[in-house]
Scaffold this motif. Structure first.
Motif, mmCIF file in Angstrom:
data_model
loop_
_atom_site.group_PDB
_atom_site.id
_atom_site.type_symbol
_atom_site.label_atom_id
_atom_site.label_comp_id
_atom_site.label_asym_id
_atom_site.label_seq_id
_atom_site.Cartn_x
_atom_site.Cartn_y
_atom_site.Cartn_z
ATOM 1 N N ASP A 360 31.800 69.867 91.780
ATOM 2 C CA ASP A 360 30.772 71.408 91.156
ATOM 3 C C ASP A 360 29.754 70.352 91.749
ATOM 4 N N THR A 361 28.436 71.130 91.373
ATOM 5 C CA THR A 361 27.171 70.594 91.804
ATOM 6 C C THR A 361 26.827 69.535 90.042
ATOM 7 N N THR A 362 27.729 70.426 89.107
ATOM 8 C CA THR A 362 27.250 69.795 87.642
ATOM 9 C C THR A 362 27.522 68.245 87.587
ATOM 10 N N GLU A 363 28.803 68.324 88.217
ATOM 11 C CA GLU A 363 29.058 66.209 88.384
ATOM 12 C C GLU A 363 29.091 65.738 89.300
ATOM 13 N N CYS A 364 28.809 66.721 90.225
ATOM 14 C CA CYS A 364 27.370 65.830 91.269
ATOM 15 C C CYS A 364 27.105 64.942 91.094
ATOM 16 N N GLY A 383 28.342 72.944 108.608
ATOM 17 C CA GLY A 383 26.728 72.470 109.346
ATOM 18 C C GLY A 383 25.942 73.734 108.728
ATOM 19 N N LEU A 384 24.670 73.932 110.071
ATOM 20 C CA LEU A 384 24.086 74.915 108.502
ATOM 21 C C LEU A 384 23.836 75.876 109.951
ATOM 22 N N ASP A 385 23.996 75.875 110.844
ATOM 23 C CA ASP A 385 23.941 77.248 111.979
ATOM 24 C C ASP A 385 24.221 78.481 111.547
ATOM 25 N N ARG A 386 25.218 79.169 110.792
ATOM 26 C CA ARG A 386 25.045 80.354 110.762
ATOM 27 C C ARG A 386 25.327 81.502 109.227
ATOM 28 N N ARG A 387 25.377 80.105 108.639
ATOM 29 C CA ARG A 387 24.818 80.745 107.205
ATOM 30 C C ARG A 387 25.001 79.829 106.668
ATOM 31 N N ARG A 388 24.368 79.647 105.509
ATOM 32 C CA ARG A 388 23.566 78.401 104.076
ATOM 33 C C ARG A 388 24.579 78.643 103.281
ATOM 34 N N SER A 389 25.500 78.004 102.415
ATOM 35 C CA SER A 389 25.810 78.127 101.249
ATOM 36 C C SER A 389 25.321 77.668 100.664
ATOM 37 N N LEU A 390 24.192 77.507 98.974
ATOM 38 C CA LEU A 390 23.863 77.301 98.116
ATOM 39 C C LEU A 390 24.442 76.974 96.610
ATOM 40 N N MET A 391 24.475 76.202 95.859
ATOM 41 C CA MET A 391 25.465 76.185 94.428
ATOM 42 C C MET A 391 24.712 75.497 93.065
ATOM 43 N N SER A 421 30.826 76.032 91.340
ATOM 44 C CA SER A 421 32.135 75.944 91.645
ATOM 45 C C SER A 421 33.185 74.549 92.800
ATOM 46 N N ASN A 422 34.457 73.350 92.271
ATOM 47 C CA ASN A 422 35.024 73.022 92.739
ATOM 48 C C ASN A 422 34.947 73.391 94.444
ATOM 49 N N GLY A 423 34.416 73.087 94.677
ATOM 50 C CA GLY A 423 34.249 73.180 95.994
ATOM 51 C C GLY A 423 33.926 74.517 97.171
ATOM 52 N N PHE A 424 33.010 75.117 96.550
ATOM 53 C CA PHE A 424 32.296 75.756 97.142
ATOM 54 C C PHE A 424 32.983 77.627 97.519
ATOM 55 N N VAL A 425 33.212 78.159 98.724
ATOM 56 C CA VAL A 425 33.314 79.089 98.628
ATOM 57 C C VAL A 425 35.388 78.541 100.407
ATOM 58 N N LEU A 426 33.409 78.178 101.259
ATOM 59 C CA LEU A 426 34.525 77.374 102.557
ATOM 60 C C LEU A 426 35.351 76.762 102.190
ATOM 61 N N GLN A 427 34.972 74.585 101.904
ATOM 62 C CA GLN A 427 35.641 74.638 101.276
ATOM 63 C C GLN A 427 37.044 74.868 101.226
#
Length: 515
Positions: A360-364, A383-391, A421-427
């Motif tokens: 998660d962002t906190t631990e990192c 990558g960054l091509d079609r959509r980008r997720s930020l946390m 979140s640990n791992g975003f959505v896609l991960q």
């Protein structure tokens, strides 16, 4: 989806006459393919008029093929002449293979096969189109269990060009070979699998919906955002909540619970309480007019995405952990015209961009010794091509979140903000899909090549689970799972031995071992 596709058979069938018991949607599709493959097809249904309805429906499919120039009138006449009514089970006596497509009930299927044993010769093959019942259990009631086999198609049968061939524990090897040849003659990819809960395709599909539901239950994002990420970033044909609404929770929840309990509460298959409560409320999906989405005239209603906020550019510091992702994000910052902070540690005003895998962002942020109020994580798995997720972290200030959002959306690419979140959505979803697939290979449910092809055809994933793992990198998938498991202590995320060994050795995930 069209209903008039006419897959052409190109191989000789090892059978002459096929009996089909149950002429609903599945039975009709099987009958259509069998007639096109050159078999005489005997249709039986306990409901009066059902066989006539099935023949009319199938003939209509062929007639549309003639109208479109895909079939000739002679083809239509030949195919139609191969469909015959068996008004009584006794009329199936001359069949060398019978396929049942009746109600999904163990006692009903056992009862049918025991009645057929009194009618057909001992060398006739009994094939069950069951999607969830044990083939071995169905065969156990038969006098000759060696001739019973699973022959599981997917709906709509003519379009879903895959059939699972599932031997029971006592099925004779020659029966398996003949039924594999029959599936190929009917124009389908034949995926041989072992008699385990969910067989191959339904087993491999457990992670997609259950992990998405877990993400929703943790309030990392809403269902619309999760669907958009998995379609745009992940390349899936549809999002998990769109799929649940399409299938219907009355079907999907029952399958989730069934496979979970058949595997003695294996954590990887754990259902979500969210579907149980929505099922109780009658929110089934399209069929009820409302599920995760509300439907008007068959179209899902969903809110428009929020536009990125307008902010003053800030200096941007990027984590140096991964040179490749650092370079990609640096190029994005430069293209947007924002100042890049290239120092080893960020200045006091810099927006800090992190690129964790499974953290998660906190631990990192804390691991890097950074101020969590200025930290935003970016999912770089696809990558960054079609959509980008930020946390963000729970401490991230709004102006830094808004700055990251504006930066990522500067070129018009859609951006999905998430809670930590640990791992975003896609991960998370991809790692769980790969992990379940690796464990299927470990268990020998199917060989790796069959597994990947079956999942592509049966589930419509952009890649099979092992190929998906190789696409994103086996080591990266293993890292995501290890971090998820460490953070949650949930055995759901424990890495499969198959995945772990190949990832640490740098081998493709489809690599098999010497016997």
């Amino acid at each position: 989806m069209p209903t008039d596709a006419l897959p052409e058979a190109t191989l000789a069938t090892p059978f002459r006459r096929l009996g089909l018991v149950g002429t609903g949607a599945m039975g009709r599709g099987i009958a259509q393919l069998a007639a096109q493959a050159g078999l005489e097809v005997m249709l039986h249904d306990a409901r009066t008029g059902a066989v006539d309805e099935a023949r009319e429906f199938i003939t209509g499919v062929w007639s549309r093929g003639v109208a479109k120039g895909r079939l000739s009138e002679d083809d239509l006449a030949h195919y139609r002449s191969r469909l015959h009514e068996a008004s009584d089970l006794a009329d199936l006596a001359g069949c060398d293979v019978v396929v049942e497509a009746i109600v999904e009930n163990l006692e009903a299927k056992q009862g049918l096969f025991t009645r057929l044993e009194a009618i057909l010769d001992d060398d006739a093959v009994f094939a069950t189109n069951t999607s969830s019942l044990s083939v071995t259990a169905i065969a156990a009631a038969c006098r000759v269990p060696q001739r019973v086999i699973g022959f599981h198609f997917f709906n709509p049968v003519p379009l879903m060009k895959i059939v699972e061939v599932i031997p029971g524990l006592r099925t004779a090897p020659e029966i398996v070979d003949r039924v594999v040849a029959l599936g190929q003659a009917m124009g389908h990819f034949t995926a041989r699998a072992t008699d385990t809960p969910g067989f191959l395709v339904n087993h491999a599909g457990r992670a997609f919906g259950t992990e998405a539901l877990r993400i929703l239950g943790e309030r990392v994002a809403d269902h619309i955002t999760i669907d958009r990420i998995l379609v745009d970033q992940g390349g899936f044909r549809m999002g998990p909540f769109t799929l649940l609404d399409l299938t219907g929770l009355d079907v999907s929840h029952a399958v989730m619970e069934s496979i979970y309990h058949q595997y003695y509460e294996e954590p990887r298959f754990r259902p979500s309480p969210l579907t149980r409560s929505r099922l109780a409320a009658g929110l089934l999906g399209r069929k009820s007019g409302e599920g995760f989405y509300r439907y008007e005239d068959g179209k899902a209603m969903m809110a428009e995405e929020s536009a990125p906020p307008t902010t003053v550019p800030l200096p941007v510091w990027i984590s140096h952990e991964d040179p490749e992702t650092h370079q990609a994000l640096s190029a994005l910052v430069s293209a947007a015209g924002w100042p890049l902070d290239s120092s080893d540690m960020p200045s006091d005003e810099s927006l800090c961009l992190l690129t964790p895998l499974g953290e998660d962002t906190t631990e990192c942020a804390l691991r890097h010794g950074l101020d969590p109020c200025r930290c935003v994580a970016i999912d770089m798995l696809a990558g960054l091509d079609r959509r980008r997720s930020l946390m963000t972290t729970p401490a991230t200030e709004a102006r830094y979140r808004d700055a990251a959002w504006a930066l990522l959306g500067d070129d018009g690419t859609p951006v999905s903000p998430l809670r930590d979140s640990n791992g975003f959505v896609l991960q998370r979803v991809v790692a769980c899909i790969v992990n379940v697939g690796a464990d299927i290979a470990q268990q020998g449910v199917a060989d790796p090549e069959t597994l990947d092809r079956a999942v592509e055809l049966g589930l419509g994933y952009p890649r099979g689970p092992l190929a998906m793992g190789d696409h994103y990198g086996g080591r990266r998938i293993l890292t995501i799972l290890n971090h998820l498991f460490t953070a949650t202590r949930d055995p759901r995320y424990r890495p499969s031995p198959w995945l772990r060994r190949r990832a640490v050795l740098g081998l493709p995930l489809a690599t098999t071992e010497l016997n």
